[in-house]
Scaffold this motif. Structure first.
Motif, PDB file in Angstrom:
ATOM      1  N   ARG A 253     -12.665  21.364   4.790  1.00  0.00           N
ATOM      2  CA  ARG A 253     -13.493  20.286   4.283  1.00  0.00           C
ATOM      3  C   ARG A 253     -13.956  20.601   2.854  1.00  0.00           C
ATOM      4  N   GLY A 254     -13.789  19.630   1.951  1.00  0.00           N
ATOM      5  CA  GLY A 254     -14.217  19.831   0.567  1.00  0.00           C
ATOM      6  C   GLY A 254     -13.101  20.268  -0.363  1.00  0.00           C
ATOM      7  N   GLU A 255     -11.984  20.689   0.214  1.00  0.00           N
ATOM      8  CA  GLU A 255     -10.854  21.116  -0.601  1.00  0.00           C
ATOM      9  C   GLU A 255     -10.104  19.912  -1.180  1.00  0.00           C
ATOM     10  N   VAL A 256      -9.553  20.095  -2.355  1.00  0.00           N
ATOM     11  CA  VAL A 256      -8.695  19.062  -2.924  1.00  0.00           C
ATOM     12  C   VAL A 256      -7.340  19.118  -2.224  1.00  0.00           C
ATOM     13  N   VAL A 257      -6.958  17.994  -1.625  1.00  0.00           N
ATOM     14  CA  VAL A 257      -5.690  17.940  -0.906  1.00  0.00           C
ATOM     15  C   VAL A 257      -4.570  17.532  -1.862  1.00  0.00           C
ATOM     16  N   LEU A 258      -4.902  16.607  -2.736  1.00  0.00           N
ATOM     17  CA  LEU A 258      -3.874  16.039  -3.594  1.00  0.00           C
ATOM     18  C   LEU A 258      -4.501  15.645  -4.925  1.00  0.00           C
ATOM     19  N   LYS A 259      -3.988  16.205  -5.994  1.00  0.00           N
ATOM     20  CA  LYS A 259      -4.402  15.801  -7.343  1.00  0.00           C
ATOM     21  C   LYS A 259      -3.478  14.692  -7.805  1.00  0.00           C
ATOM     22  N   TRP A 260      -4.058  13.577  -8.227  1.00  0.00           N
ATOM     23  CA  TRP A 260      -3.220  12.459  -8.633  1.00  0.00           C
ATOM     24  C   TRP A 260      -2.540  12.731  -9.966  1.00  0.00           C
ATOM     25  N   LYS A 261      -1.317  12.244 -10.042  1.00  0.00           N
ATOM     26  CA  LYS A 261      -0.594  12.350 -11.306  1.00  0.00           C
ATOM     27  C   LYS A 261      -0.867  11.130 -12.180  1.00  0.00           C
ATOM     28  N   SER A 262      -1.497  10.098 -11.583  1.00  0.00           N
ATOM     29  CA  SER A 262      -1.698   8.839 -12.290  1.00  0.00           C
ATOM     30  C   SER A 262      -2.385   9.039 -13.632  1.00  0.00           C
ATOM     31  N   LYS A 263      -1.788   8.516 -14.657  1.00  0.00           N
ATOM     32  CA  LYS A 263      -2.415   8.559 -15.970  1.00  0.00           C
ATOM     33  C   LYS A 263      -2.514   7.141 -16.534  1.00  0.00           C
ATOM     34  N   LYS A 264      -1.935   6.182 -15.813  1.00  0.00           N
ATOM     35  CA  LYS A 264      -1.864   4.831 -16.341  1.00  0.00           C
ATOM     36  C   LYS A 264      -3.154   4.084 -16.011  1.00  0.00           C
ATOM     37  N   VAL A 265      -3.932   3.799 -17.028  1.00  0.00           N
ATOM     38  CA  VAL A 265      -5.194   3.089 -16.854  1.00  0.00           C
ATOM     39  C   VAL A 265      -4.975   1.608 -17.158  1.00  0.00           C
ATOM     40  N   LEU A 266      -5.417   0.767 -16.242  1.00  0.00           N
ATOM     41  CA  LEU A 266      -5.236  -0.680 -16.382  1.00  0.00           C
ATOM     42  C   LEU A 266      -6.584  -1.375 -16.528  1.00  0.00           C
ATOM     43  N   THR A 267      -6.568  -2.498 -17.212  1.00  0.00           N
ATOM     44  CA  THR A 267      -7.761  -3.351 -17.243  1.00  0.00           C
ATOM     45  C   THR A 267      -7.729  -4.275 -16.036  1.00  0.00           C
ATOM     46  N   LYS A 268      -8.865  -4.925 -15.766  1.00  0.00           N
ATOM     47  CA  LYS A 268      -8.945  -5.874 -14.652  1.00  0.00           C
ATOM     48  C   LYS A 268      -7.880  -6.974 -14.789  1.00  0.00           C
ATOM     49  N   GLU A 269      -7.663  -7.456 -15.986  1.00  0.00           N
ATOM     50  CA  GLU A 269      -6.676  -8.523 -16.215  1.00  0.00           C
ATOM     51  C   GLU A 269      -5.278  -8.033 -15.867  1.00  0.00           C
ATOM     52  N   GLU A 270      -4.962  -6.798 -16.243  1.00  0.00           N
ATOM     53  CA  GLU A 270      -3.649  -6.248 -15.922  1.00  0.00           C
ATOM     54  C   GLU A 270      -3.472  -6.082 -14.416  1.00  0.00           C
ATOM     55  N   VAL A 271      -4.564  -5.680 -13.742  1.00  0.00           N
ATOM     56  CA  VAL A 271      -4.515  -5.546 -12.285  1.00  0.00           C
ATOM     57  C   VAL A 271      -4.235  -6.906 -11.651  1.00  0.00           C
ATOM     58  N   ASP A 272      -4.910  -7.956 -12.144  1.00  0.00           N
ATOM     59  CA  ASP A 272      -4.727  -9.295 -11.591  1.00  0.00           C
ATOM     60  C   ASP A 272      -3.303  -9.799 -11.739  1.00  0.00           C
ATOM     61  N   ARG A 273      -2.616  -9.325 -12.750  1.00  0.00           N
ATOM     62  CA  ARG A 273      -1.238  -9.769 -12.968  1.00  0.00           C
ATOM     63  C   ARG A 273      -0.226  -9.010 -12.124  1.00  0.00           C
ATOM     64  N   LEU A 274      -0.642  -7.922 -11.511  1.00  0.00           N
ATOM     65  CA  LEU A 274       0.299  -7.131 -10.705  1.00  0.00           C
ATOM     66  C   LEU A 274       0.688  -7.888  -9.438  1.00  0.00           C
ATOM     67  N   PRO A 275       1.924  -7.712  -8.987  1.00  0.00           N
ATOM     68  CA  PRO A 275       2.271  -8.280  -7.686  1.00  0.00           C
ATOM     69  C   PRO A 275       1.443  -7.630  -6.582  1.00  0.00           C
ATOM     70  N   GLU A 276       1.239  -8.372  -5.490  1.00  0.00           N
ATOM     71  CA  GLU A 276       0.420  -7.906  -4.375  1.00  0.00           C
ATOM     72  C   GLU A 276       0.817  -6.500  -3.905  1.00  0.00           C
ATOM     73  N   SER A 277       2.123  -6.247  -3.846  1.00  0.00           N
ATOM     74  CA  SER A 277       2.605  -4.954  -3.340  1.00  0.00           C
ATOM     75  C   SER A 277       2.144  -3.808  -4.236  1.00  0.00           C
ATOM     76  N   GLU A 278       2.067  -4.068  -5.537  1.00  0.00           N
ATOM     77  CA  GLU A 278       1.617  -3.037  -6.469  1.00  0.00           C
ATOM     78  C   GLU A 278       0.098  -2.902  -6.448  1.00  0.00           C
ATOM     79  N   ARG A 279      -0.589  -4.019  -6.196  1.00  0.00           N
ATOM     80  CA  ARG A 279      -2.050  -4.005  -6.232  1.00  0.00           C
ATOM     81  C   ARG A 279      -2.630  -3.096  -5.147  1.00  0.00           C
ATOM     82  N   HIS A 280      -1.861  -2.888  -4.086  1.00  0.00           N
ATOM     83  CA  HIS A 280      -2.270  -1.969  -3.029  1.00  0.00           C
ATOM     84  C   HIS A 280      -2.399  -0.543  -3.543  1.00  0.00           C
TER      85      HIS A 280
END
Ligand SMILES: [Zn+2]
Length: 125
Positions: free
Chosen positions: A25-52
């Motif tokens: 408990r408390g250990e990091v299991v997975l460090k995300w590689k994600s570096k892509k930061v999106l704005t709310k507008e960009e999120v809204d334009r994503l297809p549903e499958s990607e928005r998940h």
């Protein structure tokens, strides 16, 4: 790929993330590689499958999850939570267990039927 986790077939979804060692408990299991930061507008334009695969980052900014962190499935009784772009264990996790997270705590409007099988499953998120 990290030596802590593996992506393989899951009962919850097509694919899931599984621990290949024990985590405390408390250990990091997975460090995300994600570096892509999106704005709310960009999120809204994503297809549903990607928005998940979008996660809250800072107010008004969102991260599009990459592999393998996007394969972490939702559970109403999760064993990790998101913190600082990591999945952090909220209970002891045994080798072989599936890594799960509660998607509904993210700041994104997600609506989906849940079939995670936990006792406190909310069924409709
Ligand atoms: Zn559920």
């Amino acid at each position: 790929m990290s030596k802590d986790i593996v992506v393989k077939k899951s009962k919850l979804n097509k694919k899931g993330v599984f621990a290949i060692r024990n985590f405390k408990r408390g250990e990091v299991v997975l460090k995300w590689k994600s570096k892509k930061v999106l704005t709310k507008e960009e999120v809204d334009r994503l297809p549903e499958s990607e928005r998940h695969h979008v996660s809250h980052y800072t107010p008004g900014e969102f991260l599009l999850q990459q592999k393998p962190e996007r394969f972490v499935n939702h559970s109403c009784d999760p064993n990790t939570k998101v913190g600082n772009n990591c999945d952090v264990a909220i209970k002891d996790i045994k080798k072989g267990e599936e890594i799960t997270s509660d998607y509904s705590v993210a700041d994104i409007q997600l609506h989906f039927k849940c079939d995670c099988g936990s006792k406190n499953c909310r069924k409709y998120i």
